[in-house]
Motif scaffolding. Structure first.
Motif, PDB file in Angstrom:
ATOM      1  N   GLY A  53       0.807  -1.213   0.000  1.00 18.57           N
ATOM      2  CA  GLY A  53       0.000   0.000   0.000  1.00 18.57           C
ATOM      3  C   GLY A  53       0.838   1.260   0.000  1.00 18.57           C
ATOM      4  N   VAL A  54       1.995   1.219   0.654  1.00 24.90           N
ATOM      5  CA  VAL A  54       2.887   2.378   0.655  1.00 24.90           C
ATOM      6  C   VAL A  54       3.460   2.584  -0.747  1.00 24.90           C
ATOM      7  N   TYR A  55       3.871   1.491  -1.396  1.00 22.80           N
ATOM      8  CA  TYR A  55       4.365   1.606  -2.778  1.00 22.80           C
ATOM      9  C   TYR A  55       3.256   2.092  -3.710  1.00 22.80           C
ATOM     10  N   ASP A  56       2.039   1.632  -3.471  1.00 19.31           N
ATOM     11  CA  ASP A  56       0.912   2.078  -4.287  1.00 19.31           C
ATOM     12  C   ASP A  56       0.681   3.571  -4.104  1.00 19.31           C
ATOM     13  N   ALA A  57       0.844   4.059  -2.872  1.00 20.87           N
ATOM     14  CA  ALA A  57       0.700   5.492  -2.619  1.00 20.87           C
ATOM     15  C   ALA A  57       1.785   6.281  -3.352  1.00 20.87           C
ATOM     16  N   ALA A  58       2.968   5.694  -3.506  1.00 21.69           N
ATOM     17  CA  ALA A  58       4.019   6.357  -4.276  1.00 21.69           C
ATOM     18  C   ALA A  58       3.654   6.429  -5.751  1.00 21.69           C
ATOM     19  N   GLN A  59       2.905   5.449  -6.212  1.00 23.50           N
ATOM     20  CA  GLN A  59       2.545   5.384  -7.630  1.00 23.50           C
ATOM     21  C   GLN A  59       1.411   6.342  -7.977  1.00 23.50           C
ATOM     22  N   THR A  60       0.285   6.212  -7.287  1.00 22.11           N
ATOM     23  CA  THR A  60      -0.925   6.920  -7.717  1.00 22.11           C
ATOM     24  C   THR A  60      -1.404   7.969  -6.729  1.00 22.11           C
ATOM     25  N   GLY A  61      -0.942   7.921  -5.501  1.00 26.97           N
ATOM     26  CA  GLY A  61      -1.242   8.982  -4.559  1.00 26.97           C
ATOM     27  C   GLY A  61      -2.677   9.058  -4.106  1.00 26.97           C
ATOM     28  N   GLY A  62      -2.999  10.120  -3.434  1.00 24.44           N
ATOM     29  CA  GLY A  62      -4.286  10.428  -2.862  1.00 24.44           C
ATOM     30  C   GLY A  62      -4.050  11.373  -1.706  1.00 24.44           C
ATOM     31  N   PRO A  63      -5.009  12.180  -1.273  1.00 19.57           N
ATOM     32  CA  PRO A  63      -6.415  12.149  -1.655  1.00 19.57           C
ATOM     33  C   PRO A  63      -6.791  13.080  -2.813  1.00 19.57           C
ATOM     34  N   SER A  64      -5.913  14.020  -3.206  1.00 18.62           N
ATOM     35  CA  SER A  64      -6.309  14.981  -4.225  1.00 18.62           C
ATOM     36  C   SER A  64      -5.682  14.634  -5.571  1.00 18.62           C
ATOM     37  N   LEU A  65      -6.462  14.783  -6.635  1.00 19.25           N
ATOM     38  CA  LEU A  65      -6.038  14.446  -7.993  1.00 19.25           C
ATOM     39  C   LEU A  65      -5.439  13.051  -8.044  1.00 19.25           C
ATOM     40  N   ALA A  66      -6.023  12.128  -7.276  1.00 19.19           N
ATOM     41  CA  ALA A  66      -5.495  10.773  -7.214  1.00 19.19           C
ATOM     42  C   ALA A  66      -5.486  10.159  -8.608  1.00 19.19           C
ATOM     43  N   GLY A  67      -4.385   9.525  -8.940  1.00 21.66           N
ATOM     44  CA  GLY A  67      -4.250   8.895 -10.245  1.00 21.66           C
ATOM     45  C   GLY A  67      -3.562   9.742 -11.276  1.00 21.66           C
ATOM     46  N   ARG A  68      -3.305  11.016 -10.962  1.00 23.07           N
ATOM     47  CA  ARG A  68      -2.633  11.878 -11.934  1.00 23.07           C
ATOM     48  C   ARG A  68      -1.135  11.598 -11.979  1.00 23.07           C
ATOM     49  N   GLY A  69      -0.588  11.051 -10.902  1.00 29.60           N
ATOM     50  CA  GLY A  69       0.822  10.735 -10.923  1.00 29.60           C
ATOM     51  C   GLY A  69       1.633  11.444  -9.870  1.00 29.60           C
ATOM     52  N   TYR A  70       1.034  11.716  -8.716  1.00 29.21           N
ATOM     53  CA  TYR A  70       1.802  12.228  -7.584  1.00 29.21           C
ATOM     54  C   TYR A  70       1.782  11.172  -6.489  1.00 29.21           C
ATOM     55  N   PRO A  71       2.896  10.965  -5.792  1.00 31.33           N
ATOM     56  CA  PRO A  71       4.108  11.760  -5.919  1.00 31.33           C
ATOM     57  C   PRO A  71       5.089  11.317  -7.004  1.00 31.33           C
ATOM     58  N   PHE A  72       4.979  10.076  -7.516  1.00 34.06           N
ATOM     59  CA  PHE A  72       5.997   9.613  -8.455  1.00 34.06           C
ATOM     60  C   PHE A  72       5.366   8.973  -9.681  1.00 34.06           C
ATOM     61  N   GLY A  73       4.805   9.808 -10.528  1.00 25.98           N
ATOM     62  CA  GLY A  73       4.205   9.363 -11.770  1.00 25.98           C
ATOM     63  C   GLY A  73       4.380  10.422 -12.827  1.00 25.98           C
ATOM     64  N   ALA A  74       3.527  10.391 -13.826  1.00 26.43           N
ATOM     65  CA  ALA A  74       3.673  11.305 -14.954  1.00 26.43           C
ATOM     66  C   ALA A  74       3.595  12.765 -14.537  1.00 26.43           C
ATOM     67  N   ALA A  75       2.722  13.080 -13.586  1.00 31.29           N
ATOM     68  CA  ALA A  75       2.542  14.478 -13.206  1.00 31.29           C
ATOM     69  C   ALA A  75       3.811  15.055 -12.596  1.00 31.29           C
TER      70      ALA A  75
END
Length: 616
Positions: A53-75
């Motif tokens: 779950g911690v690695y998943d949070a690094a991938q897609t994040g949350g709670p705001s703009l979840a899935g955009r790529g924060y903290p470590f994604g395209a955004a």
């Protein structure tokens, strides 16, 4: 005080809607899909899920703009690129970032802050759980310590990202400026929330000191290889490489060299760069410049990657968080949002026959032939491209720069390290590679290394971190002098292939957004205000949320976000029945109540505050 009553009424009504929607979201979940804090770490399988779950949070994040790529994604990659000059924003998606028109409410900056601290708090909660599981025999001491080390690596990585985007560089006064809060404990409400609210904002040096403590623990306790997750989970080599990167940002060249020497062998093979293996982790450069990129099903796991964030067709950052979608040409089913700038493409220091020009870039864009687009990310349908965080190419170039700076005169080894990365992209390395005699002095060599970084890490988000750390460079000739001038935003007048051409001049008329003031760095205005506003959001929700289900969700998902520093005078001046956020939302408020805000008069209008800071 009718205005206070009206504001409180509006906020209360909004919160009823927010709470109802959030309660519905919680109640819609099947009971078997949720665990309490107490039950998560009662089995080894659940503990492993918590780490995932911690690695998943690094991938897609949350709670705001979840899935955009924060903290470590395209955004995040795009933020690092678009704050610099070597990539061009083609559409309105990153126009604010590209033009530097941030405010405390800018959605992408708020989300970078929110989601990074969200990941950090999940790491902290997991660390507490692993320790309890070890004490009760659910996890062995060795496994619990390794899991903790992985979380502390992610925690250090997240805090460094925040330092680069929300604080002044370390070299600005040797870390004497205000940094970002280092969250090394889990915040779940209650006493931990009170502790968070009372802590002053630390100095940059204090944040770096804690970050290095985490990396030391990670280095000491991570495995050399991790068969359970390969490079998608932290390994010893990744901790060392991140430490090397951090020392470079701190200007501690000898420490950076020492870290690099843990990975890089004494003997280098510049004629065949891929033959040189790291001392830990068995990493090496791929034989071709596109060796770690361009796979049709997403980036492959290669020996060049020390750490990368995993994506696949079943679990990815959505269309807004997928690198292929954001950087890909529209004719290849990408969105064509970001292209390569003529500033770097036309630079004669990037040889015309360099293989990277043809294997990693193509004509494309929002219309065929409009711009030069990257093909580093190519899984346009499955969105399975991984996010590159640390590659062996960076380790080599970090070392080249550190050794060049630490030496007297032109360092021959620094030249060899530079050639290790550059040679694999040359057609005839024997005649085209650098020789020590090519550089008049130390500064000329460092300048060549910095240029190679711009070329090698295009479309990987590394440009802004370099600009940020170089603003106070000890060698004045290497300082960028502010945010470098950029070509006109593609979304305004268009970037066309007519602007591209090896050695073709980029005219003054084509450039804008150049800022030479010190406020260019650290997002001057909003890095002071943003943490306070987030804290006010937390306070208003905490004060008004009465639904027990949503209150529990808030404690888990929101209250930890951040309290960077406390404006005690401001809070103490408020009437007891007035929430701090209400004061900030007023359009025509009493100036006396705003006189304690730093800086005076900086507050958000009511609608913007509601839309950006009261969203669950």
């Amino acid at each position: 005080m009718n205005i206070f009553k009206n504001i409180q009424k509006n906020v209360a009504l909004l919160l009823i809607v927010v709470i109802a929607a959030s309660c519905e979201k919680v109640l819609d979940q099947a009971p078997y899909s949720a665990f309490t804090d107490e039950s998560v770490f009662t089995t080894s399988d659940r503990a492993s899920l918590a780490l995932n779950g911690v690695y998943d949070a690094a991938q897609t994040g949350g709670p705001s703009l979840a899935g955009r790529g924060y903290p470590f994604g395209a955004a995040t990659i795009e933020q690092g690129d678009n704050r610099g000059e070597d990539m061009v924003n083609l559409q309105a998606f990153y126009q604010i970032t590209y033009q530097g028109t941030y405010t405390p409410a800018t959605a992408n900056n708020v989300s970078m802050w929110d989601n990074t601290y969200s990941m950090i708090n999940k790491a902290n909660i997991a660390i507490e759980g692993f320790k309890k599981a070890s004490a009760t025999g659910i996890l062995t001491a060795a496994i619990a310590t390794q899991f903790e080390a992985e979380c502390r690596f992610l925690r250090a990585l997240g805090h460094h990202e925040l330092l680069v985007h929300f604080a002044r560089p370390f070299l600005d006064g040797a870390g004497a400026q205000l940094g970002v809060p280092y969250r090394d404990y889990a915040v779940k409400g209650g006493e931990t929330l009170e502790k968070l609210q009372k802590e002053p904002r630390p100095k940059v040096s204090e944040t770096y000191a804690k970050l290095l403590e985490d990396l030391k623990f990670a280095e000491d306790n991570l495995p050399v290889t991790n068969s359970g997750g390969a490079i998608f989970r932290a390994q010893k080599s990744a901790a060392i490489a991140l430490k090397q990167r951090v020392y470079l940002h701190m200007g501690q060249w000898a420490n950076a060299v020492a870290a690099g020497n843990q990975l890089i062998p004494a003997t280098l093979n510049t004629a065949n760069p891929s033959a040189t293996k790291s001392l830990i982790g068995n990493h090496n450069l791929m034989s071709t410049p596109n060796g770690s990129f361009g796979f049709t099903t997403g980036n492959n796991v290669t020996a060049e990657n020390l750490f990368t964030v995993k994506n696949d067709p079943l679990d990815n950052g959505s269309v807004n968080g997928a690198p292929a979608a954001m950087y890909g040409s529209t004719d290849l089913l990408g969105r064509g949002l970001v292209c390569v700038s003529p500033i770097i493409w036309n630079n004669t220091g990037w040889l015309e026959d360099d293989k990277r020009r043809t294997t990693l870039y193509r004509n494309g864009g929002s219309a065929i032939g409009r711009a030069i687009m990257t093909t580093k990310y190519t899984d346009y349908s499955g969105r399975g491209d991984n996010t590159p965080i640390i590659r062996f190419a960076e380790v080599l170039l970090n070392q080249a720069e550190a050794e060049a700076r630490a030496a007297t005169g032109v360092s021959a080894r620094a030249v060899d390290l530079l050639n290790m990365v550059r040679n694999r992209s040359l057609n005839t390395p024997a005649t085209q590679e650098y020789k020590a005699a090519d550089f008049a002095d130390q500064t000329a060599l460092i300048r060549a290394i910095l240029l190679e970084r711009r070329i090698e890490f295009l479309a990987e988000g590394r440009r802004w971190p370099d600009i940020h750390r170089l603003v106070q460079d000890p060698i004045a000739a290497l300082r960028p002098g502010g945010i470098p001038a950029k070509v006109t935003n593609g979304g305004v007048t268009g970037t066309t292939l007519a602007q591209y051409g090896f050695g073709k001049a980029v005219t003054t008329a084509q450039l804008q957004y150049h800022t030479v003031t010190s406020d260019s760095f650290g997002q001057s205005r909003h890095w002071k205000l943003l943490p306070t506003l987030l804290s006010n959001r937390i306070l208003v929700i905490n004060a008004h949320a009465s639904c027990p289900i949503i209150k529990k969700e808030i404690e888990i998902d929101l209250l930890f976000l951040c309290k960077s520093y406390t404006i005690n005078a401001f809070f103490s001046a408020l009437p007891q029945d007035v929430c701090p956020i209400c004061i900030l939302c007023l359009e025509n408020t009493d100036p006396a109540l705003l006189s304690c805000i730093d800086p005076p008069g900086e507050y958000l209008k009511h609608q913007r505050m509601i839309s950006n800071h009261l969203r669950l």
